[in-house]
Design an enzyme around this catalytic site. Sequence first.
Site, short mmCIF file in Angstrom:
data_model
loop_
_atom_site.label_atom_id
_atom_site.label_comp_id
_atom_site.label_asym_id
_atom_site.label_seq_id
_atom_site.Cartn_x
_atom_site.Cartn_y
_atom_site.Cartn_z
N TRP A 127 -10.95 -2.38 -9.79
CA TRP A 127 -11.55 -1.84 -10.91
C TRP A 127 -12.25 -0.50 -10.31
CZ3 TRP A 127 -9.79 -4.88 -14.90
CH2 TRP A 127 -9.75 -6.43 -14.68
N HIS B 243 3.19 3.38 -9.08
CA HIS B 243 3.00 1.41 -9.47
C HIS B 243 4.05 0.96 -9.66
CE1 HIS B 243 -0.98 1.72 -7.78
NE2 HIS B 243 -1.47 2.83 -8.81
N LEU C 164 -7.52 -5.19 6.81
CA LEU C 164 -7.02 -6.37 5.73
C LEU C 164 -7.67 -6.74 4.59
CD1 LEU C 164 -5.94 -8.88 5.90
CD2 LEU C 164 -8.12 -10.02 7.72
N SER C 165 -8.48 -5.34 4.21
CA SER C 165 -8.76 -5.18 3.27
C SER C 165 -9.36 -6.19 1.99
CB SER C 165 -7.93 -4.69 2.27
OG SER C 165 -8.60 -3.13 2.58
N GLY D 8 -0.04 5.31 -4.80
CA GLY D 8 -0.45 6.54 -4.13
C GLY D 8 0.29 7.86 -3.90
N ARG D 9 0.11 7.85 -2.97
CA ARG D 9 0.50 8.63 -1.77
C ARG D 9 1.65 8.87 -2.04
NH1 ARG D 9 -1.55 5.69 3.69
NH2 ARG D 9 -1.79 4.40 1.54
N TRP D 10 2.95 8.03 -1.90
CA TRP D 10 4.32 7.96 -2.91
C TRP D 10 4.30 8.31 -3.86
CZ3 TRP D 10 7.54 6.98 -6.59
CH2 TRP D 10 9.10 7.10 -6.41
N SER E 238 -7.24 -6.04 -6.60
CA SER E 238 -8.81 -6.72 -5.91
C SER E 238 -9.12 -6.71 -6.52
CB SER E 238 -8.65 -6.19 -4.69
OG SER E 238 -8.96 -4.37 -4.63
N ASP F 189 0.69 -1.19 0.26
CA ASP F 189 0.06 0.09 -0.39
C ASP F 189 1.29 1.36 -0.07
OD1 ASP F 189 -2.26 1.76 0.03
OD2 ASP F 189 -3.03 0.81 2.04
N GLY F 190 0.64 2.29 -0.47
CA GLY F 190 1.21 4.12 -0.68
C GLY F 190 1.85 4.13 -1.37
N LEU G 160 10.63 -20.90 -3.84
CA LEU G 160 9.26 -20.44 -3.62
C LEU G 160 8.61 -20.07 -4.10
CD1 LEU G 160 8.87 -17.51 -1.68
CD2 LEU G 160 9.18 -16.01 -3.57
C1 FPP Z 1 -1.66 0.14 -3.07
O1 FPP Z 1 -0.85 1.25 -3.32
C2 FPP Z 1 -1.34 -0.94 -4.29
C3 FPP Z 1 -2.08 -1.01 -5.45
C4 FPP Z 1 -3.56 -0.97 -5.37
C5 FPP Z 1 -1.59 -2.14 -6.61
C6 FPP Z 1 -0.46 -2.74 -6.41
C7 FPP Z 1 0.41 -3.05 -7.12
C8 FPP Z 1 2.26 -2.74 -7.52
C9 FPP Z 1 2.48 -2.84 -6.93
C10 FPP Z 1 2.25 -3.43 -8.82
C11 FPP Z 1 1.62 -4.03 -9.96
C12 FPP Z 1 2.18 -5.44 -9.55
C13 FPP Z 1 2.77 -6.38 -9.96
C14 FPP Z 1 3.13 -8.09 -9.71
C15 FPP Z 1 3.38 -6.23 -10.97
P1 FPP Z 1 -2.32 2.79 -3.67
O2 FPP Z 1 -2.18 3.18 -5.09
O3 FPP Z 1 -3.71 1.53 -3.11
O4 FPP Z 1 -1.95 4.03 -2.69
P2 FPP Z 1 -2.54 5.19 -2.27
O5 FPP Z 1 -3.25 4.41 -1.57
O6 FPP Z 1 -1.68 6.19 -1.32
O7 FPP Z 1 -3.28 6.06 -3.08
#
Ligand code: FPP
Length: 238
Positions: free
Chosen positions: A65, A33, A191-192, A19-21, A61, A16-17, A127
Amino acid sequence: MTTYPILPRHVAIIMDGNGRWAKQHKIKIALGHRTGVEALRAIIRESSDLGIEALSLYAFSTENWKRDPGEVEALMGLLLEFFTSEIDELHEKNVCIRILGDKDGMPEKQRTALISAEERTKDNTGLKLNIAINYGGRAELARAARILAKKAAAGEIDPDAIDEAMVADALYTRGLPDVDLLIRTSGEMRLSNFLLYQCAYAEFLFPTVLWPDFSLADYHQALDAFAKRDRRYGGRNS
Ligand code: FPP
């Protein structure tokens, strides 16, 4: 290589994070991403080198979508890229890939790439890398109920004989150990809808670092913290 007295058999990560990053760095969310994928590549390699048995990552998840179409498109692009460009190296590292989630609900190109990655690595003994895509924990449980109900209706199983092991066998994670350690970055403590059944006795860690910044040092800190946890599974240890 660091060694641990107790290593989790199964680590699950909610990355998670991103978007904030991206916001912090004043860049497009797609680049957040993309940087998240870099972090994920390092964690997969480290988990494999440490000898962790299973690593489950929440990549997309069933609720994702609902995001802006541009962001969904960027994530679909990254998934396709990952499942085409990384597979050779993962296969070489003896990694066995499994997709958790509904592949049939994915766009055709991605669906084909996911199936091909699973097929190519299915006999690998290193793994166990599980990537949750188009995944929801409640949907997974409903699917397990349908699988068992169909078997019961066909007379293959006795409904009264359905036990926890049979439910576990009807999940995407069939044959994998329960989650020992769940890490969610960015400080969110939820846990979302991730691995609801499998996390029954998981230890939870919520580091505040945003996923693209999650380093190997952060991972080692989490593994250290896990090794110090007192796990009782409802019983008493002393
Ligand atoms: C949550 O950050 C992250 C996601 C919804 C996607 C995670 C996906 C990746 C790291 C890349 C794709 C995966 C693979 C296997 C290639 P957020 O966007 O919800 O962050 P925020 O809460 O700060 O907005």
